[in-house]
Scaffold this active site. Sequence first.
Site, PDB file in Angstrom:
ATOM      1  N   ASP A  35      -1.671  -3.185   4.240  1.00 23.40           N
ATOM      2  CA  ASP A  35      -0.726  -4.266   3.945  1.00 23.40           C
ATOM      3  C   ASP A  35      -1.322  -5.652   4.208  1.00 23.40           C
ATOM      4  OD1 ASP A  35       1.117  -2.131   3.629  1.00 23.40           O
ATOM      5  OD2 ASP A  35       1.706  -2.261   5.731  1.00 23.40           O
ATOM      6  N   GLU A 209       8.612  -3.106  -3.557  1.00 25.70           N
ATOM      7  CA  GLU A 209       8.537  -3.643  -2.196  1.00 25.70           C
ATOM      8  C   GLU A 209       7.390  -4.626  -2.133  1.00 25.70           C
ATOM      9  OE1 GLU A 209       7.998  -0.375   0.516  1.00 25.70           O
ATOM     10  OE2 GLU A 209       6.176   0.322  -0.450  1.00 25.70           O
TER      11      GLU A 209
HETATM   12  O1  FUB Z   1       2.850  -0.040   5.826  1.00 24.92           O
HETATM   13  C1  FUB Z   1       4.156   0.447   5.774  1.00 24.92           C
HETATM   14  C2  FUB Z   1       4.751   0.188   4.447  1.00 24.92           C
HETATM   15  O2  FUB Z   1       3.998   0.841   3.443  1.00 24.92           O
HETATM   16  C3  FUB Z   1       4.750  -1.258   4.016  1.00 24.92           C
HETATM   17  O3  FUB Z   1       5.664  -2.040   4.670  1.00 24.92           O
HETATM   18  C4  FUB Z   1       4.938  -1.063   2.565  1.00 24.92           C
HETATM   19  O4  FUB Z   1       4.744  -2.215   1.814  1.00 24.92           O
HETATM   20  C5  FUB Z   1       3.947   0.022   2.276  1.00 24.92           C
HETATM   21  O5  FUB Z   1       2.647  -0.464   2.163  1.00 24.92           O
END
Ligand code: FUB
Length: 448
Positions: A35, A209
Site C-alpha cells: 500500500d 478501494e
Molecule cells: O493492506 C490492507 C488492504 O489491502 C488495504 O487497505 C487495501 O487497499 C488493500 O491493499
Amino acid sequence: MSRYILLVFISVILSIASISMYAQNPLIRNQFSADPSARVFGNRVYLFPSHDILATEGRGRKGWFCMEDYHVFSSENLTDWTDHGMIVQQHKVPWIKPDSYSMWAPDCIYRNGKYYFYFPSIPQDTSDGRGFRIGVAIADKPEGPYMPLPDPISHVRGIDPNVFIDKDGQAYLYWSQGNIYGARLKDNMVELASEPVILQQLPEKGLKEGPWLFERNGIYYLTYPHVENKIERLEYAVGDHPLGPFKRTGVIMDESPSGCWTNHHSVIQFKDQWYLFYHHNDYSPAFDKARSVRADSLFFNADGTIQKVIPTYRGIGITRARSKIQIDRYTQMSNGGVSIEFLDTTNRFSGWKTVFTEPEAWVQYNSVDFEKQPLRYALVSMRAPAGGRLQIRIQDTAGPLLADLTVKADKGWQLLKLPLLQKNTGVGHLLVISKDKRRMEVDWIGFE
Ligand code: FUB
C-alpha cells in the site's frame, strides 16, 4: 595460463542491510511492505507503506492481513532507499484496539510546517458502530517522531485514507468503504469541513478501494484499485473538480499475473518524471497478504490519458556500476536458457539469482552508471559447479565486450575479479551472456 586474474573468496550469500537498500523491484528488501503512499517532500521521495507481518498464535488472524506498525523510507535518487524506522505502532495509539493488527494503507501530507500521517485501524470503542476508523499522527519532520491524536477523525468510517491539497489551498480527504468517499478538510487537517460524499460514476460492480487523487494540467485524476474480474487492477477516472463528477477513463495496471489479490498504489512526479508505486507479493509467492512495494515509470499521452504501466523487475533509478548489480532484476532476458530462482527458499529476503543453462542465453539490465572515469575491473559473485564461461557486454548482445570470464568448477559461491577489456563511461545497458551449456548461477555483478 589464463589472461585473467581470478581471486576466489569464501562462499557468499548476501544478507540485506537493514537500513539502506537499492531500488529494483521489489524496492523494500528488509521487510514486507504494501500500500505505498509516495510523497515528494523537498528534494526527496518519502514512502509511507503498510508493514505486512505474518500472523502467529495470539498475534493477528492467520491467513489474513496482519500489521502492527508503520515505517517510513526515503530516497533522493530513487536508487538508494533509507529505512527511517518505525513511526507509529498500534499499541501507542489511544483509540486503536491494541490487538487489532489492522494498520492498513496510510498516507501522509505536508501543510504549514507539519506532516500529517493518516492511517486506518479498528477502534477499541465500538459503541457508535463497528468497522475501521481513520486517525492522524503529526510530526515536524517527514521521518517523525509522529504524535498520534487521541481520537480518530469524526464522521469518517472506512480504510485507505488519501489526502489531496488543491492549488487554492483546500485540502480533501478520500477513503473507501465499498464506495469511494471524499470530503473537504478544515485547515487544521484533522476535521471534516463538509459532509462526506460518494464519488460518482465509478464502477458499480466489484470492490473499489485505495483512492489516490492527483492533478495534472487542470485534470483531476481519481485512481483506484477495482475488482473488474476476480482480483484488483488499477484504474482511473478524470474530472475537473477534486470531488468530481469523474468519468471512468482507463486501466493503469492490469491484474497481477501471479494472482496477488490486492494492488494499491500512488502516483507522483519527481524531477520531471511521473512514477507509479504499487505492490506485489514478490517475497511471498504462496501467500498474497505478505506483499512488497514496487515502482515503475508512468507516462501520459498528449491528451492527458495514462499509458498502461507494465510491471518490471528493473524498477526505477540509475544503478551505480560500483554497486552490487542484481541482474536477476533484469530489464529483458532471452527466450529460454535463463531463469530466476530464490537464493535461499528458507529466507527469501536474501533475494534471487540468475541461472544460465544454455549457451547464448542472456539478461539485460538497463541504466547502469559507469561514471566519468573508466572503471578497471568487473566483479562477479557466482557459482559454477561444473565450470563455465560468461561474457559481459554493454548496450546489446553484440555490443562492446567488457569481460570474458572462464570460471573453474566449484560447488561454492565465488567472487571473481577480472580486468575490463575496454574503457567504458556514462550510463548504459549491461548484458550478461552465457557462452556455455553448463549451469552457472549469478548473484550479482559489480565494477571497480
Ligand atoms: O493492506 C490492507 C488492504 O489491502 C488495504 O487497505 C487495501 O487497499 C488493500 O491493499
